[in-house]
Design a protein around this motif. Structure first.
Motif, PDB file in Angstrom:
ATOM      1  N   ALA A 117       0.826  -1.208   0.000  1.00 64.51           N
ATOM      2  CA  ALA A 117       0.000   0.000   0.000  1.00 64.51           C
ATOM      3  C   ALA A 117       0.861   1.260   0.000  1.00 64.51           C
ATOM      4  N   GLY A 118       2.157   1.103   0.267  1.00 66.61           N
ATOM      5  CA  GLY A 118       3.068   2.246   0.306  1.00 66.61           C
ATOM      6  C   GLY A 118       2.841   3.138   1.510  1.00 66.61           C
ATOM      7  N   ARG A 151       2.579   8.251   3.265  1.00 67.83           N
ATOM      8  CA  ARG A 151       2.112   7.520   2.086  1.00 67.83           C
ATOM      9  C   ARG A 151       3.043   7.795   0.921  1.00 67.83           C
ATOM     10  N   PHE A 152       3.461   6.735   0.259  1.00 65.50           N
ATOM     11  CA  PHE A 152       4.377   6.812  -0.879  1.00 65.50           C
ATOM     12  C   PHE A 152       3.580   6.596  -2.156  1.00 65.50           C
ATOM     13  N   GLU A 153       3.715   7.530  -3.098  1.00 64.64           N
ATOM     14  CA  GLU A 153       2.994   7.445  -4.370  1.00 64.64           C
ATOM     15  C   GLU A 153       3.962   7.767  -5.500  1.00 64.64           C
ATOM     16  N   ALA A 154       3.889   6.996  -6.582  1.00 67.59           N
ATOM     17  CA  ALA A 154       4.711   7.303  -7.758  1.00 67.59           C
ATOM     18  C   ALA A 154       4.204   8.604  -8.367  1.00 67.59           C
ATOM     19  N   ASP A 155       5.146   9.482  -8.719  1.00 66.07           N
ATOM     20  CA  ASP A 155       4.783  10.789  -9.265  1.00 66.07           C
ATOM     21  C   ASP A 155       5.753  11.123 -10.390  1.00 66.07           C
ATOM     22  N   GLY A 156       5.365  10.815 -11.611  1.00 66.75           N
ATOM     23  CA  GLY A 156       6.235  11.063 -12.764  1.00 66.75           C
ATOM     24  C   GLY A 156       7.472  10.185 -12.683  1.00 66.75           C
TER      25      GLY A 156
END
Length: 182
Positions: A117-118, A151-156
């Protein structure tokens, strides 16, 4: 008899500061007589290390000039904006590096994590100035313990780390993570 003791005490107390002023110190200073030695000689059969580049100091480029293309390259790094931190790294690497950084910050405890879930659940301790007159008399600072999620989210081409459920303690943690992650 009492005045004699008082006089001796006064003389002693006046002589004590004079001892620190140099009145009773030695005047000869050994380092002033030292002489310079010749440089070390390299023994026969051994090579002398090259020292030309070790002592070279390059000129500073002008502010607008590029130095070997370094100024033209995009700046890689991290940026804090609001409640999020942008790291120029892929998601799995940022997750691993942030986990190591969180373990090395003494005021932070990782209470749980979910890589799929990051999310890292953390508890951070910070100190704030005590509020109120009587509290400040007893102690200057009060400890504040705050729990929140990262929270870790891919961003570009990078990763964005957002805080959920935190305030200024969470923002301070993002700044510490920025220092550690680069």
């Amino acid at each position: 008899m009492m005045s004699r003791i008082l006089t001796l005490c006064c003389v002693f107390l006046l002589a004590l500061p004079a001892a620190g002023c140099g009145m009773f110190q030695r005047r000869d200073v050994p380092y002033q007589e030292s002489r310079s030695q010749s440089p070390l000689q390299v023994p026969e059969g051994l090579d002398r290390p090259p020292m030309d580049e070790a002592l070279y100091i390059p000129d500073l480029p002008s502010p607008g000039a590029s130095r070997r293309g370094v100024a033209d390259a995009p700046v890689a790094g991290s940026q804090v904006a609001g409640d999020s931190l942008y790291v120029a790294d892929d998601l799995s690497s940022a997750w691993r590096r942030a986990g190591l950084a969180l373990q090395r910050i003494p005021e932070v405890t990782v209470t749980g994590s979910d890589e799929s879930a990051g999310v890292y659940r953390v508890q951070a301790t910070a100190t704030r100035p005590a509020h109120g007159f009587f509290r400040r008399l007893v102690r200057r600072e009060q400890k504040v313990v705050e729990s929140f999620e990262l929270r870790f989210e891919a961003d570009g081409s990078g990763t964005r780390i957002r805080t959920v459920g935190g305030s200024e303690v969470a923002r301070a943690l993002l700044l510490r993570l920025r220092e550690r992650l680069g």
